[in-house]
Design an enzyme around this catalytic site. Structure first.
Site, PDB file in Angstrom:
ATOM      1  N   HIS A  29      11.196 124.764  51.527  1.00 52.14           N
ATOM      2  CA  HIS A  29      11.822 123.174  51.254  1.00 52.14           C
ATOM      3  C   HIS A  29      13.206 123.079  52.030  1.00 52.14           C
ATOM      4  O   HIS A  29      13.126 122.488  52.023  1.00 52.14           O
ATOM      5  CB  HIS A  29      12.062 122.463  50.304  1.00 52.14           C
ATOM      6  CG  HIS A  29      11.176 120.770  50.135  1.00 52.14           C
ATOM      7  ND1 HIS A  29      10.701 120.016  49.278  1.00 52.14           N
ATOM      8  CD2 HIS A  29      11.244 119.927  51.010  1.00 52.14           C
ATOM      9  CE1 HIS A  29      10.178 118.826  49.551  1.00 52.14           C
ATOM     10  NE2 HIS A  29      10.814 118.698  50.940  1.00 52.14           N
ATOM     11  N   ASP A  43       7.724 115.000  46.185  1.00 55.65           N
ATOM     12  CA  ASP A  43       8.123 116.650  45.100  1.00 55.65           C
ATOM     13  C   ASP A  43       8.160 116.120  43.865  1.00 55.65           C
ATOM     14  O   ASP A  43       8.239 115.098  43.605  1.00 55.65           O
ATOM     15  CB  ASP A  43       9.767 116.837  45.703  1.00 55.65           C
ATOM     16  CG  ASP A  43      10.049 117.690  46.566  1.00 55.65           C
ATOM     17  OD1 ASP A  43       9.408 118.175  44.643  1.00 55.65           O
ATOM     18  OD2 ASP A  43      10.265 118.628  47.131  1.00 55.65           O
ATOM     19  N   HIS A  87      10.326 117.898  42.867  1.00 54.76           N
ATOM     20  CA  HIS A  87      11.378 117.915  42.141  1.00 54.76           C
ATOM     21  C   HIS A  87      12.537 116.891  42.595  1.00 54.76           C
ATOM     22  O   HIS A  87      11.999 116.660  44.251  1.00 54.76           O
ATOM     23  CB  HIS A  87      12.431 119.546  42.110  1.00 54.76           C
ATOM     24  CG  HIS A  87      11.278 120.498  41.510  1.00 54.76           C
ATOM     25  ND1 HIS A  87      10.075 120.856  42.272  1.00 54.76           N
ATOM     26  CD2 HIS A  87      10.722 120.591  40.720  1.00 54.76           C
ATOM     27  CE1 HIS A  87       9.289 121.977  41.603  1.00 54.76           C
ATOM     28  NE2 HIS A  87      10.146 122.142  40.514  1.00 54.76           N
ATOM     29  N   ASP A 124      15.694 118.237  44.420  1.00 54.40           N
ATOM     30  CA  ASP A 124      15.951 118.991  45.265  1.00 54.40           C
ATOM     31  C   ASP A 124      17.511 118.223  45.685  1.00 54.40           C
ATOM     32  O   ASP A 124      17.838 118.212  47.103  1.00 54.40           O
ATOM     33  CB  ASP A 124      14.985 118.749  46.841  1.00 54.40           C
ATOM     34  CG  ASP A 124      13.528 119.775  46.171  1.00 54.40           C
ATOM     35  OD1 ASP A 124      13.867 119.853  46.058  1.00 54.40           O
ATOM     36  OD2 ASP A 124      13.280 119.676  47.268  1.00 54.40           O
ATOM     37  N   HIS A 163      16.444 125.534  48.668  1.00 57.44           N
ATOM     38  CA  HIS A 163      15.475 125.030  48.573  1.00 57.44           C
ATOM     39  C   HIS A 163      15.308 123.706  46.970  1.00 57.44           C
ATOM     40  O   HIS A 163      14.396 122.773  47.354  1.00 57.44           O
ATOM     41  CB  HIS A 163      13.746 125.611  48.475  1.00 57.44           C
ATOM     42  CG  HIS A 163      13.006 126.197  47.396  1.00 57.44           C
ATOM     43  ND1 HIS A 163      11.863 125.730  47.395  1.00 57.44           N
ATOM     44  CD2 HIS A 163      14.458 126.610  45.988  1.00 57.44           C
ATOM     45  CE1 HIS A 163      12.228 126.376  45.658  1.00 57.44           C
ATOM     46  NE2 HIS A 163      13.278 126.787  44.654  1.00 57.44           N
ATOM     47  N   ASP A 213       6.161 118.245  49.399  1.00 55.91           N
ATOM     48  CA  ASP A 213       6.497 119.366  48.650  1.00 55.91           C
ATOM     49  C   ASP A 213       4.568 119.829  48.392  1.00 55.91           C
ATOM     50  O   ASP A 213       4.731 118.412  47.407  1.00 55.91           O
ATOM     51  CB  ASP A 213       7.309 119.397  47.741  1.00 55.91           C
ATOM     52  CG  ASP A 213       7.711 120.202  47.321  1.00 55.91           C
ATOM     53  OD1 ASP A 213       6.579 121.718  47.178  1.00 55.91           O
ATOM     54  OD2 ASP A 213       8.919 121.258  47.160  1.00 55.91           O
ATOM     55  N   ASP A 256       4.489 120.621  45.753  1.00 57.20           N
ATOM     56  CA  ASP A 256       3.790 121.014  44.220  1.00 57.20           C
ATOM     57  C   ASP A 256       4.451 119.894  43.852  1.00 57.20           C
ATOM     58  O   ASP A 256       4.025 119.391  42.243  1.00 57.20           O
ATOM     59  CB  ASP A 256       5.436 121.527  43.782  1.00 57.20           C
ATOM     60  CG  ASP A 256       7.446 121.672  44.129  1.00 57.20           C
ATOM     61  OD1 ASP A 256       7.394 120.472  44.488  1.00 57.20           O
ATOM     62  OD2 ASP A 256       7.807 121.877  44.008  1.00 57.20           O
ATOM     63  N   GLU A 262       6.365 124.540  51.527  1.00 61.26           N
ATOM     64  CA  GLU A 262       6.103 125.237  50.064  1.00 61.26           C
ATOM     65  C   GLU A 262       4.540 125.369  49.738  1.00 61.26           C
ATOM     66  O   GLU A 262       4.462 126.410  48.784  1.00 61.26           O
ATOM     67  CB  GLU A 262       6.346 124.482  48.585  1.00 61.26           C
ATOM     68  CG  GLU A 262       8.170 124.033  48.505  1.00 61.26           C
ATOM     69  CD  GLU A 262       8.965 125.483  48.200  1.00 61.26           C
ATOM     70  OE1 GLU A 262       8.289 126.000  47.806  1.00 61.26           O
ATOM     71  OE2 GLU A 262      10.281 125.461  48.636  1.00 61.26           O
TER      72      GLU A 262
HETATM   73 MN   LIG Z   1      10.750 120.264  46.966  1.00 57.09          MN
END
Ligand SMILES: [Mn+2]
Length: 350
Positions: A122, A146, A148, A150, A163, A254, A256, A299
């Site tokens: 990312h 996402d 997260h 980031d 990332h 992302d 994830d 990712e």
């Molecule tokens: Mn990310």
């Protein structure tokens, strides 16, 4: 009930309907880049997604889809860059790759295409958002989907993995928190955090939480997805970042963000995430705005998990991408079939 129309009206409506699909021009760009995180394999994400038949599947959505694959971004190390920035691993690669990437994204958008970037980790969001902003003269908003945020800087990151930092590099409100970054002068932190919304958060570091709260960043975590439902969440997010419905939308997706049962082959999987249906719903909603300007799908790491895990992850990524470019779960009526009058539509679909 089907009501016969006057022949003239019927013919014109039929023609209009047959041509109602928006021409969608897509430019695909692969970024086999893995230096923003420590795990081997994520550089093979773009080809894993391509090899699963992405282009053919996109082409099957409807006839007005025009796809050009620009191949993978390659870069040379800029030897003039000071090699070391504290707590930013592989800094020189990050700076050099994103420089090339930004130029590529800008060119693809200036070619009149929606840029679909396949990652890679990312950290590439630095280059894609930057290129998009340059192509659209800053009239861009960002949906960051996402697990997260980031949003670490090199001072707050516990890992030094870039990332986890792209959003902090892009946000103008955070520019004072960075040291001078050699070789990154092309990257101006121009996007206001007011034009950014998160969906899917469930693993947020303490400093990231602080920044989100202090700056009032629009952030819909999993709790909000539960409370409001995904449809309301997407609408609220778009309303906040694009209140006049006139900006070019950048979705940085992302993989994830999806629950690790849906997308296990990724470097920092977190359980309790979005279902694939919710991920698809986000992209269907963005498609319906007609203002998607660029999308990153990042990712996917084909070296993590079993063969089945990889297949499931890649398929999930493709479902999400298909929704972004007009694939409809309701089904699409064949546009080239001779139409018996009884099937004359009472509305157009988009
Ligand atoms: Mn990310």
């Amino acid at each position: 009930m089907f009501k016969p129309l006057r022949p003239h009206g019927s013919y014109r409506a039929l023609r209009r309907w047959l041509h109602s699909e928006r021409e969608t021009k897509i430019g695909i760009l692969g970024v086999p880049f893995d230096k923003g995180q420590p795990k081997v394999g994520v550089a093979n994400g773009p080809d894993a997604i391509r090899n699963a038949g992405l282009v053919d599947q996109l082409a099957s959505i409807h006839k007005k889809i025009n796809i050009k694959d620009y191949g993978n971004v390659s870069y040379e190390i800029n030897e003039e860059i000071e090699k070391h920035v504290p707590n930013m691993r592989d800094y020189v690669h990050i700076a050099s790759c994103n420089y090339e990437l930004s130029k590529n994204v800008e060119r693809i958008i200036n070619d009149g295409r929606i840029c679909l970037t396949l990652g890679g980790d990312h950290s590439l969001g630095i280059g894609t958002v930057d290129g998009h902003i340059k192509a659209k003269q800053e009239n861009v908003c960002v949906l960051w989907v996402d697990a997260h945020a980031d949003l670490n800087t090199n001072k707050t990151s516990s890992s030094g993995n870039v990332h986890g930092m792209p959003m902090a590099l892009l946000a103008s409100e955070l520019s004072d928190y960075w040291p001078y970054l050699p070789g990154m002068d092309w990257q101006r932190p121009v996007i206001s955090i007011r034009n950014v919304a998160y969906i899917g958060l469930r693993s947020v570091d303490a400093y990231e939480r602080l920044i989100i709260d202090r700056l009032g960043i629009t952030a819909f975590g999993m709790e909000e997805v539960e409370n409001y439902g995904i449809s309301t969440v997407v609408n609220m997010a778009l309303e906040r970042i694009d209140p006049e419905a006139r900006r070019s939308i950048h979705v940085s997706f992302d993989v994830d963000s999806l629950d690790s049962l849906e997308a296990p082959s990724t470097g920092t999987a977190v359980r309790g995430g979005l279902t694939l249906r919710e991920g698809v719903h986000i992209m269907e909603s963005v498609y319906k705005t007609g203002r998607l300007g660029a999308m990153d799908l990042v990712e996917v790491n084909p070296s993590i998990g079993t063969e089945g895990d990889v297949k499931r992850t890649v398929e999930a990524a493709i479902h999400v991408i298909m929704a972004a470019f007009g694939h409809s779960r309701k089904g699409l009526i064949p546009r080239d079939a001779a139409l018996p009058l009884q099937t004359f539509p009472h509305q157009t679909s988009d």
